[in-house]
Every structure is written in C-alpha cells, then in structure tokens.
Design a protein around this motif. Structure first.
Motif, PDB file in Angstrom:
ATOM      1  N   GLY A   1      16.525 -30.698  62.339  1.00 25.10           N
ATOM      2  CA  GLY A   1      15.180 -30.255  62.006  1.00 25.10           C
ATOM      3  C   GLY A   1      14.246 -30.008  63.168  1.00 25.10           C
ATOM      4  O   GLY A   1      13.035 -29.901  62.983  1.00 25.10           O
ATOM      5  N   LYS A   2      14.789 -29.912  64.393  1.00 24.22           N
ATOM      6  CA  LYS A   2      13.942 -29.615  65.555  1.00 24.22           C
ATOM      7  C   LYS A   2      14.797 -29.004  66.658  1.00 24.22           C
ATOM      8  O   LYS A   2      16.019 -29.072  66.634  1.00 24.22           O
ATOM      9  CB  LYS A   2      13.218 -30.864  66.040  1.00 24.22           C
ATOM     10  CG  LYS A   2      14.136 -32.020  66.370  1.00 24.22           C
ATOM     11  CD  LYS A   2      13.336 -33.277  66.652  1.00 24.22           C
ATOM     12  CE  LYS A   2      14.271 -34.469  66.748  1.00 24.22           C
ATOM     13  NZ  LYS A   2      13.530 -35.703  66.942  1.00 24.22           N
ATOM     14  N   PHE A   3      14.123 -28.412  67.639  1.00 29.09           N
ATOM     15  CA  PHE A   3      14.816 -27.843  68.793  1.00 29.09           C
ATOM     16  C   PHE A   3      14.963 -28.934  69.846  1.00 29.09           C
ATOM     17  O   PHE A   3      13.987 -29.590  70.219  1.00 29.09           O
ATOM     18  CB  PHE A   3      14.065 -26.628  69.335  1.00 29.09           C
ATOM     19  CG  PHE A   3      14.227 -25.427  68.465  1.00 29.09           C
ATOM     20  CD1 PHE A   3      15.344 -24.611  68.589  1.00 29.09           C
ATOM     21  CD2 PHE A   3      13.304 -25.137  67.478  1.00 29.09           C
ATOM     22  CE1 PHE A   3      15.525 -23.516  67.765  1.00 29.09           C
ATOM     23  CE2 PHE A   3      13.474 -24.046  66.645  1.00 29.09           C
ATOM     24  CZ  PHE A   3      14.584 -23.233  66.788  1.00 29.09           C
ATOM     25  N   VAL A   4      16.206 -29.116  70.319  1.00 32.12           N
ATOM     26  CA  VAL A   4      16.546 -30.233  71.194  1.00 32.12           C
ATOM     27  C   VAL A   4      17.362 -29.735  72.387  1.00 32.12           C
ATOM     28  O   VAL A   4      18.228 -28.876  72.245  1.00 32.12           O
ATOM     29  CB  VAL A   4      17.377 -31.277  70.406  1.00 32.12           C
ATOM     30  CG1 VAL A   4      17.821 -32.418  71.295  1.00 32.12           C
ATOM     31  CG2 VAL A   4      16.596 -31.805  69.213  1.00 32.12           C
ATOM     32  N   LEU A   5      17.091 -30.310  73.556  1.00 34.42           N
ATOM     33  CA  LEU A   5      17.891 -30.058  74.750  1.00 34.42           C
ATOM     34  C   LEU A   5      19.123 -30.954  74.668  1.00 34.42           C
ATOM     35  O   LEU A   5      19.009 -32.185  74.763  1.00 34.42           O
ATOM     36  CB  LEU A   5      17.077 -30.365  76.016  1.00 34.42           C
ATOM     37  CG  LEU A   5      17.749 -30.069  77.347  1.00 34.42           C
ATOM     38  CD1 LEU A   5      18.020 -28.575  77.507  1.00 34.42           C
ATOM     39  CD2 LEU A   5      16.879 -30.572  78.499  1.00 34.42           C
ATOM     40  N   PRO A   6      20.317 -30.378  74.461  1.00 35.29           N
ATOM     41  CA  PRO A   6      21.514 -31.197  74.245  1.00 35.29           C
ATOM     42  C   PRO A   6      21.790 -32.206  75.358  1.00 35.29           C
ATOM     43  O   PRO A   6      22.224 -33.325  75.090  1.00 35.29           O
ATOM     44  CB  PRO A   6      22.647 -30.173  74.153  1.00 35.29           C
ATOM     45  CG  PRO A   6      21.994 -28.903  73.750  1.00 35.29           C
ATOM     46  CD  PRO A   6      20.625 -28.936  74.375  1.00 35.29           C
ATOM     47  N   LYS A   7      21.543 -31.829  76.586  1.00 30.58           N
ATOM     48  CA  LYS A   7      21.873 -32.684  77.732  1.00 30.58           C
ATOM     49  C   LYS A   7      21.112 -34.012  77.718  1.00 30.58           C
ATOM     50  O   LYS A   7      21.664 -35.051  78.069  1.00 30.58           O
ATOM     51  CB  LYS A   7      21.567 -31.916  79.023  1.00 30.58           C
ATOM     52  CG  LYS A   7      21.911 -32.661  80.287  1.00 30.58           C
ATOM     53  CD  LYS A   7      21.627 -31.802  81.500  1.00 30.58           C
ATOM     54  CE  LYS A   7      21.919 -32.553  82.782  1.00 30.58           C
ATOM     55  NZ  LYS A   7      21.648 -31.732  83.961  1.00 30.58           N
ATOM     56  N   THR A   8      19.830 -33.968  77.300  1.00 33.47           N
ATOM     57  CA  THR A   8      18.998 -35.173  77.363  1.00 33.47           C
ATOM     58  C   THR A   8      18.587 -35.710  76.001  1.00 33.47           C
ATOM     59  O   THR A   8      18.109 -36.837  75.901  1.00 33.47           O
ATOM     60  CB  THR A   8      17.699 -34.889  78.153  1.00 33.47           C
ATOM     61  OG1 THR A   8      16.929 -33.921  77.437  1.00 33.47           O
ATOM     62  CG2 THR A   8      18.010 -34.408  79.558  1.00 33.47           C
ATOM     63  N   GLY A   9      18.704 -34.873  74.965  1.00 33.56           N
ATOM     64  CA  GLY A   9      18.249 -35.276  73.639  1.00 33.56           C
ATOM     65  C   GLY A   9      16.749 -35.102  73.438  1.00 33.56           C
ATOM     66  O   GLY A   9      16.224 -35.435  72.375  1.00 33.56           O
ATOM     67  N   GLU A  10      16.045 -34.568  74.440  1.00 35.54           N
ATOM     68  CA  GLU A  10      14.603 -34.368  74.319  1.00 35.54           C
ATOM     69  C   GLU A  10      14.324 -33.202  73.381  1.00 35.54           C
ATOM     70  O   GLU A  10      14.974 -32.162  73.474  1.00 35.54           O
ATOM     71  CB  GLU A  10      13.979 -34.035  75.684  1.00 35.54           C
ATOM     72  CG  GLU A  10      14.070 -35.164  76.683  1.00 35.54           C
ATOM     73  CD  GLU A  10      13.727 -34.688  78.087  1.00 35.54           C
ATOM     74  OE1 GLU A  10      12.694 -35.124  78.613  1.00 35.54           O
ATOM     75  OE2 GLU A  10      14.503 -33.878  78.633  1.00 35.54           O
ATOM     76  N   ASP A  11      13.327 -33.384  72.501  1.00 36.63           N
ATOM     77  CA  ASP A  11      12.928 -32.266  71.663  1.00 36.63           C
ATOM     78  C   ASP A  11      11.942 -31.385  72.429  1.00 36.63           C
ATOM     79  O   ASP A  11      11.552 -31.705  73.554  1.00 36.63           O
ATOM     80  CB  ASP A  11      12.380 -32.733  70.311  1.00 36.63           C
ATOM     81  CG  ASP A  11      11.042 -33.452  70.386  1.00 36.63           C
ATOM     82  OD1 ASP A  11      10.255 -33.237  71.339  1.00 36.63           O
ATOM     83  OD2 ASP A  11      10.766 -34.233  69.461  1.00 36.63           O
ATOM     84  N   LEU A  12      11.555 -30.281  71.818  1.00 31.83           N
ATOM     85  CA  LEU A  12      10.699 -29.280  72.470  1.00 31.83           C
ATOM     86  C   LEU A  12       9.416 -29.895  73.017  1.00 31.83           C
ATOM     87  O   LEU A  12       9.027 -29.641  74.162  1.00 31.83           O
ATOM     88  CB  LEU A  12      10.381 -28.157  71.471  1.00 31.83           C
ATOM     89  CG  LEU A  12       9.492 -27.026  71.949  1.00 31.83           C
ATOM     90  CD1 LEU A  12      10.125 -26.277  73.118  1.00 31.83           C
ATOM     91  CD2 LEU A  12       9.217 -26.063  70.796  1.00 31.83           C
ATOM     92  N   ASP A  13       8.755 -30.729  72.227  1.00 31.04           N
ATOM     93  CA  ASP A  13       7.493 -31.329  72.664  1.00 31.04           C
ATOM     94  C   ASP A  13       7.686 -32.313  73.814  1.00 31.04           C
ATOM     95  O   ASP A  13       6.948 -32.289  74.794  1.00 31.04           O
ATOM     96  CB  ASP A  13       6.796 -32.030  71.499  1.00 31.04           C
ATOM     97  CG  ASP A  13       6.322 -31.074  70.436  1.00 31.04           C
ATOM     98  OD1 ASP A  13       6.139 -29.872  70.733  1.00 31.04           O
ATOM     99  OD2 ASP A  13       6.124 -31.511  69.289  1.00 31.04           O
TER     100      ASP A  13
END
Length: 108
Positions: free
Chosen positions: A78-90
């Motif tokens: 349900g959100k956009f995530v950077l796969p490498k770190t798990g951080e979402d867009l915000d």
C-alpha cells in the motif's frame, strides 16, 4: 505488477500527498516545491541542488534523482518503498532533505 491505471492513480496520490507535506515544510526546510507535468521537484538554494520525483509507468516505480543518486521505489503493502532500505516515500524524502541540508531537526 499492478496494472497501469492503478499505478497511475496510486503514484499520483502518493506524489500529491508528498507535495502537500513538502509545501507545508518549505519555510523550515530551505527549499521550494514545484510540480510540472506530473514531475515533482524540490529546489534548494543553499547548497544549490534539485531533487526530481518522477513516476515511471512502464516499470511501475517512482524514481527519485537526488544527491547524485537514483532511487527506485516499488509499490509494496500500500505504499512506495525503496527495496534496499525499506524506507517509504516520505521517510526517504525526509532523510534526503536532512542529508542535503545537514539539518537533523527537519521533519516532513
């Protein structure tokens, strides 16, 4: 992979919500937010830089160009995530602004 229409809706919503939070933080963040044809930009005066947020429909990702790096976020849970770190867009955007401005107190 989500279909194109769903991706466009979800990426438009995510970037619009991010844009509103960025606009709210402009005074404290030392940047200016602008949008042009679906591309979101954060422009810094000091140090001079530009972060570019672009939905990439063919691969169903949001791409961020910032700090001389390309970040490619996937749609997950349900959100956009950077796969490498798990951080979402915000969270990723906040971290990038903090790193660029060297201001650990900035919050998005």
């Amino acid at each position: 992979m989500v279909d194109e229409q769903t991706f466009r809706r979800d990426s438009d919503t995510a970037l619009e919500q991010l844009k509103q939070r960025l606009i709210d933080g402009e005074d404290l963040g030392g940047y200016e937010t602008e949008e042009n044809n679906g591309v979101l930009n954060i422009i810094f005066d000091a140090p001079k830089a530009k972060f570019v947020f672009t939905p990439n429909t063919p691969v169903r990702q949001i791409w961020i160009s910032a700090l001389s790096t390309s970040f490619k976020l996937d749609w997950a849970e349900g959100k956009f995530v950077l796969p490498k770190t798990g951080e979402d867009l915000d969270v990723l955007t906040e971290r990038l602004i903090k790193e660029h401005t060297d201001d650990d107190t900035f919050e998005l």
